[in-house]
Structure formats: C-alpha cells, structure tokens
Write a protein that holds these residues in place. Structure first.
Motif, PDB file in Angstrom:
ATOM      1  N   ASP A 172      10.463   1.848 -10.128  1.00 27.98           N
ATOM      2  CA  ASP A 172      10.455   0.373 -10.232  1.00 27.98           C
ATOM      3  C   ASP A 172      10.485  -0.332  -8.875  1.00 27.98           C
ATOM      4  O   ASP A 172       9.830  -1.358  -8.694  1.00 27.98           O
ATOM      5  CB  ASP A 172      11.654  -0.134 -11.039  1.00 27.98           C
ATOM      6  CG  ASP A 172      11.570   0.257 -12.504  1.00 27.98           C
ATOM      7  OD1 ASP A 172      11.184   1.411 -12.779  1.00 27.98           O
ATOM      8  OD2 ASP A 172      11.902  -0.584 -13.350  1.00 27.98           O
ATOM      9  N   ALA A 173      11.269   0.219  -7.954  1.00 24.48           N
ATOM     10  CA  ALA A 173      11.377  -0.462  -6.656  1.00 24.48           C
ATOM     11  C   ALA A 173      10.004  -0.502  -5.981  1.00 24.48           C
ATOM     12  O   ALA A 173       9.579  -1.533  -5.454  1.00 24.48           O
ATOM     13  CB  ALA A 173      12.396   0.237  -5.762  1.00 24.48           C
ATOM     14  N   ALA A 174       9.309   0.621  -6.049  1.00 24.22           N
ATOM     15  CA  ALA A 174       7.966   0.669  -5.444  1.00 24.22           C
ATOM     16  C   ALA A 174       7.024  -0.296  -6.162  1.00 24.22           C
ATOM     17  O   ALA A 174       6.223  -1.000  -5.533  1.00 24.22           O
ATOM     18  CB  ALA A 174       7.418   2.099  -5.499  1.00 24.22           C
ATOM     19  N   GLU A 175       7.120  -0.337  -7.482  1.00 24.47           N
ATOM     20  CA  GLU A 175       6.248  -1.251  -8.222  1.00 24.47           C
ATOM     21  C   GLU A 175       6.535  -2.707  -7.860  1.00 24.47           C
ATOM     22  O   GLU A 175       5.632  -3.532  -7.793  1.00 24.47           O
ATOM     23  CB  GLU A 175       6.431  -1.046  -9.724  1.00 24.47           C
ATOM     24  CG  GLU A 175       5.954   0.314 -10.202  1.00 24.47           C
ATOM     25  CD  GLU A 175       6.385   0.564 -11.639  1.00 24.47           C
ATOM     26  OE1 GLU A 175       7.459   1.169 -11.842  1.00 24.47           O
ATOM     27  OE2 GLU A 175       5.673   0.128 -12.541  1.00 24.47           O
ATOM     28  N   ARG A 230       0.844  -1.206   0.000  1.00 25.98           N
ATOM     29  CA  ARG A 230       0.000   0.000   0.000  1.00 25.98           C
ATOM     30  C   ARG A 230       0.873   1.247   0.000  1.00 25.98           C
ATOM     31  O   ARG A 230       0.610   2.213  -0.729  1.00 25.98           O
ATOM     32  CB  ARG A 230      -0.942  -0.004   1.210  1.00 25.98           C
ATOM     33  CG  ARG A 230      -1.970  -1.128   1.134  1.00 25.98           C
ATOM     34  CD  ARG A 230      -2.931  -1.087   2.289  1.00 25.98           C
ATOM     35  NE  ARG A 230      -3.848   0.054   2.185  1.00 25.98           N
ATOM     36  CZ  ARG A 230      -4.876   0.251   3.003  1.00 25.98           C
ATOM     37  NH1 ARG A 230      -5.125  -0.626   3.981  1.00 25.98           N
ATOM     38  NH2 ARG A 230      -5.647   1.285   2.858  1.00 25.98           N
ATOM     39  N   LEU A 231       1.915   1.223   0.822  1.00 26.72           N
ATOM     40  CA  LEU A 231       2.843   2.352   0.823  1.00 26.72           C
ATOM     41  C   LEU A 231       3.506   2.474  -0.554  1.00 26.72           C
ATOM     42  O   LEU A 231       3.670   3.577  -1.091  1.00 26.72           O
ATOM     43  CB  LEU A 231       3.889   2.145   1.937  1.00 26.72           C
ATOM     44  CG  LEU A 231       4.983   3.196   2.072  1.00 26.72           C
ATOM     45  CD1 LEU A 231       4.420   4.607   2.170  1.00 26.72           C
ATOM     46  CD2 LEU A 231       5.862   2.908   3.296  1.00 26.72           C
ATOM     47  N   ALA A 232       3.863   1.329  -1.128  1.00 30.94           N
ATOM     48  CA  ALA A 232       4.501   1.331  -2.450  1.00 30.94           C
ATOM     49  C   ALA A 232       3.561   1.955  -3.491  1.00 30.94           C
ATOM     50  O   ALA A 232       3.980   2.769  -4.320  1.00 30.94           O
ATOM     51  CB  ALA A 232       4.873  -0.095  -2.852  1.00 30.94           C
ATOM     52  N   GLU A 233       2.316   1.579  -3.431  1.00 35.83           N
ATOM     53  CA  GLU A 233       1.329   2.127  -4.371  1.00 35.83           C
ATOM     54  C   GLU A 233       1.216   3.647  -4.189  1.00 35.83           C
ATOM     55  O   GLU A 233       1.110   4.399  -5.163  1.00 35.83           O
ATOM     56  CB  GLU A 233      -0.038   1.458  -4.157  1.00 35.83           C
ATOM     57  CG  GLU A 233      -1.227   2.157  -4.777  1.00 35.83           C
ATOM     58  CD  GLU A 233      -1.264   2.131  -6.302  1.00 35.83           C
ATOM     59  OE1 GLU A 233      -0.291   1.660  -6.916  1.00 35.83           O
ATOM     60  OE2 GLU A 233      -2.252   2.619  -6.872  1.00 35.83           O
ATOM     61  N   GLU A 234       1.254   4.086  -2.932  1.00 30.97           N
ATOM     62  CA  GLU A 234       1.192   5.532  -2.702  1.00 30.97           C
ATOM     63  C   GLU A 234       2.405   6.227  -3.304  1.00 30.97           C
ATOM     64  O   GLU A 234       2.287   7.310  -3.883  1.00 30.97           O
ATOM     65  CB  GLU A 234       1.088   5.813  -1.204  1.00 30.97           C
ATOM     66  CG  GLU A 234      -0.228   5.292  -0.651  1.00 30.97           C
ATOM     67  CD  GLU A 234      -0.546   5.858   0.714  1.00 30.97           C
ATOM     68  OE1 GLU A 234      -1.622   6.460   0.843  1.00 30.97           O
ATOM     69  OE2 GLU A 234       0.267   5.692   1.646  1.00 30.97           O
TER      70      GLU A 234
END
Ligand code: ARG
Length: 457
Positions: free
Chosen positions: A284-287, A248-252
C-alpha cells in the motif's frame, strides 16, 4: 480594517468565500517573523518610537506562544492570518498595534510570508531527500553484486546489478535536490516594503528587513514583488518531477513484490494484509507514493492555471496559491519518508533475481560483443549471429548457454568454447566496466563518491 469606507458589513457568503484563515494559519510563524523584522526596521528608521516597537515585539512574541500552545481563537470574519495576528495584537497592546502596518500592505506581507514558508518547506524536503539518498546508498552497497534483469519496455534486456539500479535513483534524487535548491536561490529575495504595489513614500529600509529575514536582497520592482508567484510554481515543478521519480520507484516496488516477480519483499512495517485473503501482503505504501503524484502534479496545474492571464498586480485569485502548495508539500514529505522507509528494510530475493537475470536471453548482447572482440566482426554482423543463436535456442526451448559448441558453430564456425564464459549473468555484469556501467566495482565506486559528496554537505 477598512471600516471607514463601508456603510454595511459583508454578506455571509462573502465572508465565507473571502476567508483564507482555515488554511493560511499555517503561515503564522512566518507572518510573525516578518512583522517583527518590519517593526524593528520602523523603529530604526524613526517611523515609530522605540517604546511602541517594544510593545509590538512583546505582543507578537505573546501571539506566537499563544498559537503554539493552541490557545489562539480563529474567527472567519477576520479573513486571514495577517488580520488575526494584527487584531490580537490590538487586543493585547492597544493603540500601538495600529502602527505596525505603517508602510506595509497585506500584499507585500503575504508575498513575504509565503516566500518564507516555501523556503522552509524546501529546506525540510531537501533534508528528507538527503536522508533518502543515504538510505539508497546503504542498500546499493548491500546489493552491489546482486544480479537482476535490467529492462527496457519491461522486457528483460541485459543483466544489471540491483545496487546499480538503486544508485540510478540516488542520481535522480540528487537532481531533484539541485532543482529545489535552484528554486530556493531564485525565490530568496524580499518583497517586504513593496507595500500595496507601488512602494511607499515613507523612508523605509528594505535592505535591512531583507537581511534580517535571510533574503539575499530586496526585490527590485514593487509590482513584481506583489504580483508574481513564480517561486511557488517553480517549487511545485521541482516537487512534481521529484514525485514522478518517487512514483517510478514505487511502481517498481509494486512490480517486484508481486508473486510473478518475487524480486523483493517489503517488511511488515510497510505492507498491509487483506480482510478476506489471508495470504495477502499488499504494498500500500508504494501504491500511495505512486498515487500521490497525481495530486502533487495537480497542485502545479492548479496554480499555473490560477496565475495564467492575471493582470498585474495582486488579484484575490492569488489567495488560491496556498492550499495546493501546502497539500503538495505535505504529501511529498510523506512520499519521501515512506520511500525511505520501504527501501531501508526491503529484502532482495537474490537467487530469484539472479535466475530472472538470465531469463529471456539477456546475455545475447554479451555474445555479440564476444564476436566483435574475438572474431573482429562488425557489430551488425555479430548482432545477426547472436540473433540466430537465440532463435536456435528458443526453438529448443533452452537458454543460450545450453546450446552445444557444435550448435553454436553451425551458425558461426569460428566460435570457440570460451564463448560460454560471457553467457553467465555474473560475468556479464562484471564486464560492464565502462564509466557509469553496472559492474559491481563501478557501483562500489559510485557509492563511495556519493557518500563523500553527502558527508561534505
Ligand atoms: N489573504 C490574502 C492572500 O492570501 C492576503 C492578501 C490580501 N490582500 C488584499 N489586497 N486583499 O492573498
């Protein structure tokens, strides 16, 4: 290991489907540790001689060194890590090696090794999560006063502070850690000595091996000890919830770094470019943190379904417990570290966040609250007044604070000019001082509280 019973060897495909060494070699350290504890107990109980015990211990130490030096030979015909270690022990010390398996089966052995491995994994993940919390805390402090829009339905709702937003994840990660540690406490019992499934007629001492391996106690039922993998399931459940939080944090982060939002920018270290579009900075890292949750939850699913309907006690199906668990651990560790890395050096675009915080009539609730406080209005009526003012502002395509006092009074004549103070986003967040609210003063208090908790660990 069981040649006596068989006239012919296995088919090649039998060897291939049966072998777990390709993946369960990861258990070598726990396997050797378990064997050493078992051996010491056998000596203490007079089940093997001190001299034999000494040879076995020395051989196991050598094998550990060989494996760590990458000098250990793998042979799929030897099936798994337990047989590899025992076969090598036999090469090294000869006959006494055959005494190590006294009062033990691979069933209690693998259950012991895997519990030890999951326990170590929990400890490593917990340390990573603590580090992530400390990183979030540091950034929450940096951005305790930074105003941004808070969202529900991804529609601008009310202004909040970025620090408060980051602190929400500190809380979530705190519960993830607490879940993992609950799982750890429940898994921390020793299956060793349950033998194949029924216990043993030999006079072993399960308390002493449990203690030596850092377990709280031996498991009380030998069938349960070799049959269950709920500790891995529980770990994977906690890992899945944690991965969901991180995703969820990554999506944000993906949303916030988009050209449409521009709330934050990631450092070069955590972005990639495009081979065709020169302007690109892809998160990319977040994705990948967002994406890897799929395989982590998939691992939980895989093991749940493997275990479902298995009759007591051990079934070879259970050899399928390891790969999903290993994969989940490896990928969760990556997700935790990548998240901490992104958070550590991301930069918030404060002016942009502050502008966005006011877009979409986010202080309409402040306006309604003002009517409640100043005009002693029931909230439902105040909601109506504020709603009408939003509609009026919207038809003129301007923000609430751009309405004139006369326009305000056309909706509610008792409105006075001090209403304008509550329409600013800074004042809005400052006013949210209720316990757990977004006011910068609260955020700073929460940062201090968490810092103390983490320091005291
Ligand atoms: N490689 C096996 C596993 O991972 C070890 C236990 C084998 N036990 C047995 N009865 N075949 O589960």
């Amino acid at each position: 290991m069981w040649g006596g019973r068989f006239a012919a060897g296995p088919a090649a495909i039998m060897t291939e489907i049966n072998a777990s060494i390709r993946f369960d070699q990861k258990l070598y350290r726990q396997d050797i540790r378990g064997s050493k504890a078992h051996c010491a107990m056998l000596v203490r109980q007079g089940l093997i001689s001190a001299a034999e015990g000494k040879k076995i211990q020395g051989g196991l130490d050598t094998i550990l060194r060989e494996i760590e030096a990458g000098k250990f030979k793998i042979d799929p015909a030897l099936e798994d890590i337990h047989m590899h270690v025992e076969a090598r022990l036999s090469d090294l010390i000869g006959k006494p090696a055959g005494r190590l398996h006294t009062a033990r089966s691979r069933n209690d052995q693998v259950a012991t090794d895997f519990r030890l491995w999951v326990r170590d994994a929990i400890d490593k993940i917990d340390a990573g999560l603590k580090d992530l919390q400390l990183t979030l805390l540091r950034r929450a402090e940096d951005y305790a006063d930074t105003v941004m829009p808070g969202f529900t339905h991804l529609q601008a709702a009310q202004p909040v502070t970025f620090g408060h937003h980051l602190m929400a994840y500190v809380e979530m990660v705190g519960r993830d850690r607490s879940r993992l540690n609950d799982a750890r406490a429940r898994l921390n019992e020793s299956p060793l000595g349950a033998a194949a499934l029924a216990g043993t007629s030999l006079p072993i001492d399960r308390d002493s091996t449990a203690k030596e391996l850092g377990f709280a106690r031996p498991m009380a039922n030998s069938l349960d000890a070799v049959a269950d993998r709920d500790y891995a399931l529980e770990f994977l459940s906690a890992a899945s919830i944690c991965a969901v939080h991180l995703s969820r944090l990554a999506e944000e982060i993906v949303i916030w770094t988009s050209a449409q939002f521009r709330f934050v920018s990631l450092s070069d270290a955590f972005t990639t470019g495009s081979s065709i579009m020169p302007q690109k900075r892809n998160p990319d890292a977040a994705e990948l943190v967002r994406g890897k949750v799929g395989r982590i939850v998939g691992s939980l699913n895989a093991l749940l379904i493997t275990m479902k309907g298995l009759p007591m006690t051990y079934g070879k199906d259970m050899q399928e417990d390891k790969e999903p668990t290993f994969d989940a651990v490896e990928n969760l560790e990556l997700c935790i570290a990548a998240t901490a890395g992104m958070i550590a050096d991301l930069k918030a675009n404060k002016p942009r966040m502050q502008d966005a915080a006011g877009e979409g009539y986010t202080t309409a609730t402040d306006l309604a609250d003002w009517c409640v406080r100043k005009l002693d209005m029931p909230f439902r009526q105040a909601h109506h007044v504020a709603g009408s003012l939003v509609r009026l502002a919207e038809t003129q395509d301007k923000p609430l604070e751009a309405l004139t006092l006369a326009e305000m009074q056309s909706v509610e004549k008792r409105i006075s000019k001090d209403v304008f103070a509550v329409l600013g986003v800074q004042n809005s967040v400052k006013s949210r001082v209720s316990y757990g609210g977004t006011a910068p003063a609260n955020v700073k208090k929460q940062v201090a509280r968490w810092r103390k908790l983490l320091d005291a660990e």
